[in-house]
Motif scaffolding. Structure first.
Motif, PDB file in Angstrom:
ATOM      1  N   ARG A  19     -16.650  28.437  54.726  1.00 20.28           N
ATOM      2  CA  ARG A  19     -16.541  27.277  55.770  1.00 20.28           C
ATOM      3  C   ARG A  19     -17.386  27.788  57.067  1.00 20.28           C
ATOM      4  NH1 ARG A  19     -11.606  23.843  58.451  1.00 20.28           N
ATOM      5  NH2 ARG A  19     -11.148  25.831  59.703  1.00 20.28           N
ATOM      6  N   LEU A  20     -18.267  26.872  57.658  1.00 22.40           N
ATOM      7  CA  LEU A  20     -18.832  27.285  59.013  1.00 22.40           C
ATOM      8  C   LEU A  20     -18.094  26.369  59.826  1.00 22.40           C
ATOM      9  CD1 LEU A  20     -22.540  27.170  57.762  1.00 22.40           C
ATOM     10  CD2 LEU A  20     -21.116  28.918  57.618  1.00 22.40           C
ATOM     11  N   TRP A  36     -26.150  19.852  60.377  1.00 25.95           N
ATOM     12  CA  TRP A  36     -26.248  21.280  60.112  1.00 25.95           C
ATOM     13  C   TRP A  36     -27.481  21.254  59.576  1.00 25.95           C
ATOM     14  CZ3 TRP A  36     -23.168  25.239  61.196  1.00 25.95           C
ATOM     15  CH2 TRP A  36     -22.010  24.884  61.360  1.00 25.95           C
ATOM     16  N   PHE A  37     -28.260  22.391  59.750  1.00 23.91           N
ATOM     17  CA  PHE A  37     -29.543  22.758  59.132  1.00 23.91           C
ATOM     18  C   PHE A  37     -29.279  24.025  58.606  1.00 23.91           C
ATOM     19  CE2 PHE A  37     -32.344  19.271  60.582  1.00 23.91           C
ATOM     20  CZ  PHE A  37     -31.517  18.504  61.535  1.00 23.91           C
ATOM     21  N   ARG A  38     -30.372  24.686  57.893  1.00 25.26           N
ATOM     22  CA  ARG A  38     -30.488  25.987  57.418  1.00 25.26           C
ATOM     23  C   ARG A  38     -32.029  26.345  57.432  1.00 25.26           C
ATOM     24  NH1 ARG A  38     -28.542  25.187  51.057  1.00 25.26           N
ATOM     25  NH2 ARG A  38     -30.386  24.230  50.504  1.00 25.26           N
ATOM     26  N   VAL A  91     -30.001  30.962  57.167  1.00 25.09           N
ATOM     27  CA  VAL A  91     -29.271  30.854  58.446  1.00 25.09           C
ATOM     28  C   VAL A  91     -29.072  29.470  58.716  1.00 25.09           C
ATOM     29  CG1 VAL A  91     -29.326  31.632  60.982  1.00 25.09           C
ATOM     30  CG2 VAL A  91     -30.460  32.953  59.366  1.00 25.09           C
ATOM     31  N   TYR A  92     -27.862  29.381  59.043  1.00 23.99           N
ATOM     32  CA  TYR A  92     -27.514  28.042  59.036  1.00 23.99           C
ATOM     33  C   TYR A  92     -27.066  27.671  60.711  1.00 23.99           C
ATOM     34  CZ  TYR A  92     -26.737  27.192  54.220  1.00 23.99           C
ATOM     35  OH  TYR A  92     -26.729  27.135  52.874  1.00 23.99           O
ATOM     36  N   GLY A 114     -26.771  30.015  65.269  1.00 19.96           N
ATOM     37  CA  GLY A 114     -27.083  30.274  63.715  1.00 19.96           C
ATOM     38  C   GLY A 114     -25.975  31.382  63.354  1.00 19.96           C
ATOM     39  N   THR A 115     -25.849  31.435  61.868  1.00 19.98           N
ATOM     40  CA  THR A 115     -24.940  32.192  61.223  1.00 19.98           C
ATOM     41  C   THR A 115     -25.486  32.379  59.712  1.00 19.98           C
ATOM     42  OG1 THR A 115     -22.715  32.644  60.570  1.00 19.98           O
ATOM     43  CG2 THR A 115     -23.358  30.446  60.403  1.00 19.98           C
TER      44      THR A 115
END
Length: 121
Positions: A19-20, A36-38, A91-92, A114-115
């Motif tokens: 979970r982000l 949300w993008f990646r 990277v999200y 980013g994560t």
């Protein structure tokens, strides 16, 4: 000045869940659409999911449908990711825009830091 601060992510085995979170600091994001993008290495940033300011009409990329769920509170937006696959590794980023959630990254004017999400096979 508002900032989007992300947390969550990490390493998970294929089939697992993560979970982000994306929390706004400074000002509320309650009147904005959130997305949300990646971005995977060597690829363009791509849309994953988006949600209107009131939490309605969630949109998902085909790759996310049935596995990912976007949700939000007044100041935080979440991305629950289930049944993760190696191709989800990227990277999200969370992002904010006025109006409805769209799929174009250029439509968003505020981004989280980013994560990294890593999925092992």
């Amino acid at each position: 000045q508002v900032q989007l601060v992300q947390s969550g992510g990490g390493l998970v085995q294929a089939g697992g869940s993560l979970r982000l979170s994306c929390q706004a600091s400074g000002r509320t994001i309650s009147s904005y659409a959130m997305g949300w993008f990646r971005q995977a290495p060597g690829k363009e940033r791509e849309f994953v999911a988006g949600l209107r300011w009131n939490g309605g009409n969630p949109r998902y990329a085909d790759s996310a449908k049935g596995r990912f769920t976007i949700s939000r509170t007044q100041n935080t937006v979440y991305l629950q990711m289930n049944s993760l696959k190696p191709e989800d590794m990227a990277v999200y980023y969370c992002a904010r825009r006025v109006g409805s959630p769209t799929t174009a990254a250029s439509d968003y004017n505020l981004w989280g830091q980013g994560t990294q999400v890593t999925v092992s096979s």
